[in-house]
Design a protein around this motif. Structure first.
Motif, short mmCIF file in Angstrom:
data_model
loop_
_atom_site.label_atom_id
_atom_site.label_comp_id
_atom_site.label_asym_id
_atom_site.label_seq_id
_atom_site.Cartn_x
_atom_site.Cartn_y
_atom_site.Cartn_z
N SER A 37 0.77 -1.11 0.01
CA SER A 37 0.07 0.12 0.00
C SER A 37 0.99 1.33 0.07
O SER A 37 0.52 2.20 -0.60
CB SER A 37 -0.97 0.16 1.03
OG SER A 37 -0.42 0.20 2.35
N GLU A 40 1.48 2.39 -3.88
CA GLU A 40 0.18 2.49 -4.62
C GLU A 40 0.22 3.97 -5.14
O GLU A 40 -0.50 4.27 -5.96
CB GLU A 40 -0.75 1.82 -3.93
CG GLU A 40 -0.79 0.22 -3.94
CD GLU A 40 -2.00 -0.48 -3.57
OE1 GLU A 40 -2.82 0.19 -3.02
OE2 GLU A 40 -1.88 -1.73 -3.41
N SER A 41 0.88 4.89 -4.45
CA SER A 41 0.70 6.14 -4.98
C SER A 41 1.58 6.54 -6.02
O SER A 41 1.64 7.55 -6.56
CB SER A 41 0.65 7.17 -3.63
OG SER A 41 2.18 7.10 -3.16
N SER A 42 2.66 5.46 -6.50
CA SER A 42 3.54 5.80 -7.42
C SER A 42 2.80 6.16 -8.51
O SER A 42 1.60 5.70 -8.89
CB SER A 42 4.41 4.60 -7.38
OG SER A 42 5.06 4.27 -6.44
N THR A 43 3.43 6.85 -9.55
CA THR A 43 3.06 7.39 -10.68
C THR A 43 2.39 6.08 -11.47
O THR A 43 1.25 5.69 -12.14
CB THR A 43 3.90 7.98 -11.74
OG1 THR A 43 4.37 9.06 -10.73
CG2 THR A 43 3.34 8.71 -13.02
#
Length: 188
Positions: A37, A40-43
């Motif tokens: 998690s 998961e904010s990766s591009t």
């Protein structure tokens, strides 16, 4: 009132899904890569999870255009891949995760068949064999400092010579050359 009638069915369905996932975790070739998690904010994020029922259906569909794909998919119980774009913010944590996985797998009857280390790339390929020396698990971890990090696990009866075809057929990253590697490679 109709909603109340559906609750037992939903609970039963949920339990069946949970039981199937729990069963997979008990398979000898299963690898728990941990919680992703934080990444998961990766591009760029790609996640592929194909369980046995879906793999069987794909084998049936694919058998007409490529008869060999059915042989590859039969015996597989799970194909999962988690791929993340590497950035300055997440590179150290991804590298640390790969190192921890390497330590855990090499210390628990997994055989590392490929190892690459350089300033730009880390790659590891592991196999798990049963007592009959049949491959029942495959794990791949990679990190390219200017590209992606990938965590791939295939559970079930595996033929290394054909696993690259599976990667190509279903566009699963970092499986293309697995069957072509013959041994460890330490690059500094």
């Amino acid at each position: 009132m109709k909603t109340i009638k559906h609750i037992p069915m939903l609970l039963l369905f949920s339990f069946a899904l949970f039981a199937q996932s729990s069963d997979l975790k008990n398979e000898p070739g299963y690898v728990d890569f941990g919680d992703f998690s934080a990444f998961e904010s990766s591009t760029g994020v790609t996640e592929v999870i194909l369980e046995e029922d879906l793999l069987s259906m794909l084998a049936q569909i694919s058998s007409e255009e490529d008869p060999n794909i059915m042989a590859i998919l039969n015996g597989l119980k799970l194909v999962k891949a988690h791929v993340f774009e590497v950035s300055e913010e997440n590179q150290d944590e991804l590298k640390s995760r790969i190192d921890k996985i390497d330590s855990r797998l090499t210390g628990s009857n997994w055989k590392r068949i490929v190892r690459t280390r350089s300033a730009e790339e880390i790659a590891n390929v592991y196999i798990k064999q049963n007592s009959s020396k049949q491959i029942v698990g495959l794990a791949v971890t990679t990190l390219e400092s200017d590209g992606e990090a990938a965590f791939v696990n295939i559970v079930g009866t595996i033929d290394l010579a054909t696993i690259g075809k599976l990667g190509n057929k279903f566009n699963i990253p970092h499986l293309e050359g697995v069957g072509k590697h013959n041994g460890d490679s330490d690059e500094d």
